[in-house]
Scaffold this motif. Structure first.
Motif, PDB file in Angstrom:
ATOM      1  N   ASN A   4       4.398 -15.832  -1.700  1.00 41.45           N
ATOM      2  CA  ASN A   4       4.919 -14.636  -1.039  1.00 41.45           C
ATOM      3  C   ASN A   4       5.298 -13.564  -2.054  1.00 41.45           C
ATOM      4  O   ASN A   4       5.007 -12.380  -1.874  1.00 41.45           O
ATOM      5  N   LEU A   5       5.937 -13.959  -3.141  1.00 42.68           N
ATOM      6  CA  LEU A   5       6.295 -13.003  -4.183  1.00 42.68           C
ATOM      7  C   LEU A   5       5.058 -12.408  -4.839  1.00 42.68           C
ATOM      8  O   LEU A   5       4.995 -11.194  -5.104  1.00 42.68           O
ATOM      9  N   ALA A   6       4.051 -13.252  -5.075  1.00 41.81           N
ATOM     10  CA  ALA A   6       2.814 -12.745  -5.677  1.00 41.81           C
ATOM     11  C   ALA A   6       2.103 -11.772  -4.742  1.00 41.81           C
ATOM     12  O   ALA A   6       1.586 -10.728  -5.180  1.00 41.81           O
ATOM     13  N   MET A   7       2.061 -12.068  -3.441  1.00 42.38           N
ATOM     14  CA  MET A   7       1.436 -11.155  -2.486  1.00 42.38           C
ATOM     15  C   MET A   7       2.189  -9.836  -2.386  1.00 42.38           C
ATOM     16  O   MET A   7       1.586  -8.758  -2.278  1.00 42.38           O
ATOM     17  N   THR A   8       3.511  -9.870  -2.421  1.00 44.18           N
ATOM     18  CA  THR A   8       4.302  -8.637  -2.370  1.00 44.18           C
ATOM     19  C   THR A   8       4.034  -7.756  -3.584  1.00 44.18           C
ATOM     20  O   THR A   8       3.849  -6.542  -3.467  1.00 44.18           O
ATOM     21  N   ILE A   9       4.000  -8.360  -4.762  1.00 40.05           N
ATOM     22  CA  ILE A   9       3.699  -7.589  -5.978  1.00 40.05           C
ATOM     23  C   ILE A   9       2.293  -7.016  -5.921  1.00 40.05           C
ATOM     24  O   ILE A   9       2.046  -5.870  -6.312  1.00 40.05           O
ATOM     25  N   TRP A  10       1.336  -7.772  -5.373  1.00 38.83           N
ATOM     26  CA  TRP A  10      -0.041  -7.281  -5.276  1.00 38.83           C
ATOM     27  C   TRP A  10      -0.136  -6.097  -4.317  1.00 38.83           C
ATOM     28  O   TRP A  10      -0.829  -5.111  -4.597  1.00 38.83           O
ATOM     29  N   ILE A  11       0.574  -6.170  -3.171  1.00 42.26           N
ATOM     30  CA  ILE A  11       0.560  -5.056  -2.210  1.00 42.26           C
ATOM     31  C   ILE A  11       1.192  -3.801  -2.820  1.00 42.26           C
ATOM     32  O   ILE A  11       0.687  -2.688  -2.667  1.00 42.26           O
ATOM     33  N   LEU A  12       2.298  -3.967  -3.514  1.00 43.82           N
ATOM     34  CA  LEU A  12       2.936  -2.817  -4.168  1.00 43.82           C
ATOM     35  C   LEU A  12       2.024  -2.203  -5.220  1.00 43.82           C
ATOM     36  O   LEU A  12       1.993  -0.974  -5.387  1.00 43.82           O
ATOM     37  N   LYS A  13       1.276  -3.051  -5.911  1.00 46.80           N
ATOM     38  CA  LYS A  13       0.358  -2.539  -6.931  1.00 46.80           C
ATOM     39  C   LYS A  13      -0.810  -1.812  -6.310  1.00 46.80           C
ATOM     40  O   LYS A  13      -1.225  -0.744  -6.777  1.00 46.80           O
ATOM     41  N   VAL A  14      -1.376  -2.357  -5.244  1.00 45.17           N
ATOM     42  CA  VAL A  14      -2.546  -1.739  -4.605  1.00 45.17           C
ATOM     43  C   VAL A  14      -2.160  -0.436  -3.913  1.00 45.17           C
ATOM     44  O   VAL A  14      -2.886   0.564  -3.988  1.00 45.17           O
ATOM     45  N   MET A  15      -1.029  -0.386  -3.220  1.00 49.37           N
ATOM     46  CA  MET A  15      -0.603   0.806  -2.487  1.00 49.37           C
ATOM     47  C   MET A  15       0.109   1.819  -3.360  1.00 49.37           C
ATOM     48  O   MET A  15       0.551   2.858  -2.871  1.00 49.37           O
ATOM     49  N   ASN A  16       0.220   1.561  -4.647  1.00 51.23           N
ATOM     50  CA  ASN A  16       0.865   2.489  -5.580  1.00 51.23           C
ATOM     51  C   ASN A  16       2.317   2.769  -5.205  1.00 51.23           C
ATOM     52  O   ASN A  16       2.792   3.902  -5.291  1.00 51.23           O
ATOM     53  N   PHE A  17       3.021   1.755  -4.741  1.00 52.08           N
ATOM     54  CA  PHE A  17       4.445   1.898  -4.437  1.00 52.08           C
ATOM     55  C   PHE A  17       5.239   1.706  -5.723  1.00 52.08           C
ATOM     56  O   PHE A  17       5.423   0.587  -6.210  1.00 52.08           O
ATOM     57  N   THR A  18       5.675   2.824  -6.298  1.00 53.19           N
ATOM     58  CA  THR A  18       6.466   2.776  -7.511  1.00 53.19           C
ATOM     59  C   THR A  18       7.711   3.616  -7.324  1.00 53.19           C
ATOM     60  O   THR A  18       7.818   4.420  -6.403  1.00 53.19           O
ATOM     61  N   VAL A  19       8.671   3.454  -8.230  1.00 53.14           N
ATOM     62  CA  VAL A  19       9.931   4.176  -8.130  1.00 53.14           C
ATOM     63  C   VAL A  19       9.780   5.616  -8.588  1.00 53.14           C
ATOM     64  O   VAL A  19      10.370   6.545  -8.031  1.00 53.14           O
ATOM     65  N   ASP A  20       8.957   5.870  -9.594  1.00 50.19           N
ATOM     66  CA  ASP A  20       8.863   7.201 -10.204  1.00 50.19           C
ATOM     67  C   ASP A  20       7.812   8.101  -9.595  1.00 50.19           C
ATOM     68  O   ASP A  20       7.818   9.307  -9.860  1.00 50.19           O
ATOM     69  N   SER A  21       6.864   7.598  -8.845  1.00 46.87           N
ATOM     70  CA  SER A  21       5.800   8.427  -8.287  1.00 46.87           C
ATOM     71  C   SER A  21       5.990   8.563  -6.787  1.00 46.87           C
ATOM     72  O   SER A  21       6.575   7.696  -6.142  1.00 46.87           O
ATOM     73  N   PRO A  22       5.496   9.674  -6.170  1.00 47.14           N
ATOM     74  CA  PRO A  22       5.684   9.874  -4.727  1.00 47.14           C
ATOM     75  C   PRO A  22       4.812   8.931  -3.902  1.00 47.14           C
ATOM     76  O   PRO A  22       3.880   8.304  -4.404  1.00 47.14           O
ATOM     77  N   LEU A  23       5.134   8.884  -2.617  1.00 49.04           N
ATOM     78  CA  LEU A  23       4.383   8.064  -1.673  1.00 49.04           C
ATOM     79  C   LEU A  23       3.092   8.777  -1.303  1.00 49.04           C
ATOM     80  O   LEU A  23       3.111   9.960  -0.936  1.00 49.04           O
ATOM     81  N   VAL A  24       1.983   8.095  -1.394  1.00 57.07           N
ATOM     82  CA  VAL A  24       0.668   8.666  -1.127  1.00 57.07           C
ATOM     83  C   VAL A  24       0.047   7.933   0.052  1.00 57.07           C
ATOM     84  O   VAL A  24      -0.075   6.696   0.036  1.00 57.07           O
TER      85      VAL A  24
END
Length: 280
Positions: free
Chosen positions: A63-83
């Motif tokens: 579950n943790l690995a899948m969450t990190i993968w989704i955040l990486k693919v969707m570009n969910f980061t703290v410093d960049s805007p939501l796209v």
């Protein structure tokens, strides 16, 4: 009787022997090992418990690995805007408690469309309404409305504004190519060119009208070009070519308001050259 006494004596002896024997057994050290009773889960239950704990640990890691993968693919980061990306368009809908559509925002390849009862744009810091639109009116709350198009701004109907100004070193032009241009104000209209010329041109007629006051022209030089020149003869509208060239003229006004020039004389010559008023 003797037999009964003998029996009681034997019972007494046996009781004493049992007491002595019991006392000796209590005083002697015990040679037997104490019995221990196991407490806990053993056997197949223990193996099942370990299996479920291991399965839960594996599930948490996946579950943790899948969450990190989704955040990486969707570009969910703290410093960049939501796209939000789409091959066609992106649509955001708002509905009420009954499920009815109350607002919609659609971002497409050709246009951005918003459907709602009222559309507002507010400033971040002050919260001031910069732009709002509804079925009745459109309000622009900014301190300055700047139009950068080469063709300017086109208005199909009337425009009400307290101030119209061009950018520095730029000309301000009010033009109506096919209809008339009317400027009205209950307390007057002021047209000012502080560092340039003021021009008013039209294709047919230019009317300066004051219903209750006067028209005041204050300048060092007032020039009225292309005015017709009256003559003393009723058959011609200009002085004869053989006559000496006239350098000074008198400005005359016809009853209909038309201006014309008359050769200046010792007295007014407007009446004698008023034949030009008959042609107007």
């Amino acid at each position: 009787m003797e037999r009964s006494a003998n029996l009681d004596t034997e019972d007494l002896k046996m009781t004493r022997e049992q007491y002595i024997l019991a006392t000796q057994q209590n005083s002697l050290p015990r040679t037997e090992h104490p019995q221990f009773y196991p407490v806990g889960i053993y056997g197949w239950r223990k193996r099942c418990l370990y299996f479920f704990v291991l399965l839960l640990l594996v599930t948490m890691i996946v579950n943790l690995a899948m969450t990190i993968w989704i955040l990486k693919v969707m570009n969910f980061t703290v410093d960049s805007p939501l796209v939000l990306q789409s091959d066609r368009n992106v649509t955001v809908n708002a509905r009420n408690h009954m499920g009815q559509l109350t607002g919609q925002l659609t971002v497409g390849a050709d246009a951005v469309e918003a459907q709602s009862k009222r559309f507002e744009v507010r400033a971040t810091e002050s919260g001031k309404v910069l732009f709002s639109a509804d079925e009745d009116e459109i309000v622009i709350g900014a301190d300055r409305l700047k139009v950068t198009g080469t063709e300017g701004a086109v208005f199909g109907h009337s425009v009400e504004t307290p101030h119209i100004r061009a950018e520095p070193s730029q000309d301000l032009k009010l033009e109506s190519p096919t209809r008339s241009l009317v400027m009205e104000a209950p307390r007057g209209v002021q047209v000012n060119a502080a560092a340039g010329d003021l021009k008013a041109t039209c294709r047919k007629e230019l009317h300066l009208q004051s219903t209750e006051g006067e028209i005041f022209l204050n300048a060092d030089t007032i020039r009225l070009g292309n005015l017709p020149v009256g003559s003393f003869s009723s058959s011609s509208s200009s002085p004869s070519s053989s006559a000496p060239r006239q350098t000074i003229y008198e400005l005359c006004v016809c009853p209909n308001g038309k201006l014309y020039l008359s050769p200046a004389g010792a007295s007014s010559t407007c009446q004698s050259s008023s034949n030009i008023c008959l042609w107007s």
